[in-house]
Scaffold this motif. Structure first.
Motif, PDB file in Angstrom:
ATOM      1  N   THR A   1       0.846  -1.189   0.000  1.00 41.38           N
ATOM      2  CA  THR A   1       0.000   0.000   0.000  1.00 41.38           C
ATOM      3  C   THR A   1       0.885   1.242   0.000  1.00 41.38           C
ATOM      4  O   THR A   1       2.033   1.217   0.454  1.00 41.38           O
ATOM      5  N   LYS A   2       0.343   2.339  -0.491  1.00 41.55           N
ATOM      6  CA  LYS A   2       1.077   3.609  -0.551  1.00 41.55           C
ATOM      7  C   LYS A   2       1.473   4.080   0.842  1.00 41.55           C
ATOM      8  O   LYS A   2       2.590   4.555   1.058  1.00 41.55           O
TER       9      LYS A   2
ATOM     10  N   ASP B   1      -1.046   5.166  -9.783  1.00 41.47           N
ATOM     11  CA  ASP B   1      -1.787   6.427  -9.872  1.00 41.47           C
ATOM     12  C   ASP B   1      -1.779   7.188  -8.551  1.00 41.47           C
ATOM     13  O   ASP B   1      -1.781   8.416  -8.537  1.00 41.47           O
ATOM     14  N   SER B   2      -1.767   6.453  -7.438  1.00 39.82           N
ATOM     15  CA  SER B   2      -1.830   7.101  -6.129  1.00 39.82           C
ATOM     16  C   SER B   2      -0.456   7.473  -5.574  1.00 39.82           C
ATOM     17  O   SER B   2      -0.363   8.137  -4.538  1.00 39.82           O
ATOM     18  N   TRP B   3       0.623   7.054  -6.249  1.00 41.27           N
ATOM     19  CA  TRP B   3       1.972   7.310  -5.751  1.00 41.27           C
ATOM     20  C   TRP B   3       2.449   8.703  -6.159  1.00 41.27           C
ATOM     21  O   TRP B   3       2.036   9.252  -7.194  1.00 41.27           O
ATOM     22  N   ASP B   4       3.344   9.242  -5.355  1.00 38.54           N
ATOM     23  CA  ASP B   4       3.926  10.557  -5.639  1.00 38.54           C
ATOM     24  C   ASP B   4       5.176  10.460  -6.508  1.00 38.54           C
ATOM     25  O   ASP B   4       5.643  11.477  -7.026  1.00 38.54           O
TER      26      ASP B   4
END
Length: 442
Positions: free
Chosen positions: A216-217, A267-270
């Motif tokens: 998970t992020k 998509d949710s990662w920086d």
């Protein structure tokens, strides 16, 4: 049997004389002092059993093969063992259950945090590898927290879903949290990680390894913010599957085993992160670990469909891809620790109606487990990693009775001539054993 008669004797004999070795080790570890200083709940009645007796009774029962609370009476009715431990009478298993009902979440956190911190502070090791995993404990009754959740072996049955942290280098367990059965693998993982690191407060975690349930992020960001090295198995989604099936730069490192690497940005990662990819040809390596990609449309070359099993790992290490893969493979040993906890220590069978009582009992069983690798490492000192069941047959199951001379007690043991020397050598090592103990010296 022929013409054989039976007679009874009044001498009090225990079938578990070998437990004297383990209780001598607890004495040398000052376990009673650590237990008292941990803030463990006290009894409200003067007639109540001392907490130390109840905990040692649990240890003795588990080491002797008890697989539920009712089996702890094997210690209560063993008068010779009770005398050996200095108890006037043995405690009923219901006294143990009532005592664990005194535990709450705050009490468990305080007691086990202190106990585990003291225990690991006395073991000399550093730069360790921590493995995190979860398991499913099936429940048959209406225990609190036992609800329907992920249960691959018995779908639909209520269960608990505990979290565990393993110190791979010394084959011990650093932390144990019980959770309801419908909890996801990664739930409460960040708090659990911080609690684990606090228990190893004078140690450095050189590497964190987790399976795909922790992909998970939030976990990745937290590990990087703490500057912790990690290898985590990736949860397969279509983008990762597409990267695997469209990769061309595979390097064969063994017959049927190929490795490559890339970068991946969800998509949710920086930011993008390094991904190590592994594929193993099923025909050449039929026991290969990993998953098969079954969508034919993802393959550029239709001939590759179904030929391989794939694995994928995200890491912040700069090591070569082969070393990253080999480093992660050691995490599989945590599955052996879980099997040993379940099969030899019966941790999933000690269930109370009270949720926190069940967790407290599990925490003490984990502590009893940790003393076993310490015993193997410091006193048996064999290259064979014997499970508790083997040690029980070879050492614990020793008939004995307690005698007395003018100035001291003597424990008379019934051992064959061939095995007396090995037993005696462990007893002599115990005289010199003390904490802190250097885990790297044997």
């Amino acid at each position: 049997m022929g013409d054989c008669d039976i007679k009874f004797v009044n001498k009090e004999i225990t079938p578990f004389g070998g437990l004297s070795l383990f209780f001598k080790m607890l004495e040398r570890c000052h376990f009673d002092e650590h237990l008292e200083q941990s803030g463990i709940p006290v009894q409200g009645s003067n007639r109540g059993y001392k907490p130390l007796q109840l905990i040692l009774g649990l240890f003795a029962g588990v080491w002797c093969g008890a697989s539920c609370f009712g089996h702890l009476d094997v210690v209560r009715y063993d008068t010779a063992l009770c005398k050996l431990l200095g108890w006037e009478r043995g405690a009923d298993h219901r006294a143990c259950q009532r005592y664990f009902n005194k535990f709450s979440q705050a009490v468990s956190q305080r007691v086990f945090g202190e106990l585990f911190s003291r225990f690991f502070s006395e073991l000399l090791f550093d730069n360790c590898t921590l493995d995190f995993d979860s398991t499913v404990m099936v429940r048959e009754g209406n225990q609190k927290g036992a609800v329907k959740g992920y249960n691959p072996k018995r779908p639909g049955r209520p269960s608990h879903h505990p979290l565990l942290a393993f110190v791979s280098d010394i084959r011990m367990i650093a932390n144990y949290w019980l959770r309801p059965g419908n909890t996801a693998s990664s739930s409460n993982c960040l708090s659990f990680l911080e609690d684990t690191l606090s228990r190893l407060r004078n140690k450095t975690a050189g590497l964190i390894r987790m399976d795909s349930g922790f992909f998970t992020k939030e976990i990745l960001d937290h590990l990087e913010d703490k500057h912790l090295n990690y290898i985590i198995a990736c949860r397969f989604n279509n983008r990762i599957k597409c990267s695997l099936t469209h990769e061309h730069a595979w390097v064969e490192v063994a017959e049927g085993l190929e490795i490559s690497e890339t970068t991946y940005n969800a998509d949710s990662w920086d930011k993008p992160r390094r991904i190590v990819m592994v594929r193993q040809e099923i025909e050449k390596r039929p026991q290969a670990a990993g998953k098969r990609v079954r969508q034919l449309e993802l393959f550029e070359d239709g001939n590759d469909f179904g030929r391989y099993r794939y694995s994928c790992f995200v890491t912040n290490l700069g090591l070569p891809a082969r070393i990253v893969y080999d480093s992660y493979r050691g995490r599989a040993d945590s599955e052996n620790r879980i099997k040993e906890l379940k099969h030899d220590f019966s941790i999933d069978d000690f269930a109370a109606n009270n949720f926190w009582a069940t967790e407290a009992c599990g925490g003490f069983i984990v502590m009893a487990y940790n003393f076993m690798p310490l015993f193997r490492h410091a006193l048996i000192n064999s290259d064979k990693k014997k499970f508790l069941k083997t040690i029980r047959y070879e050492l614990i199951s020793t008939p004995a009775y307690l005698g007395k001379t003018k100035d001291k007690h003597i424990l008379y043991l019934a051992r064959s001539l061939k095995t007396r020397q090995s037993f005696l050598s462990i007893w002599e090592k115990l005289k010199d054993f003390s904490l802190p103990y250097n885990t790297g010296k044997s």
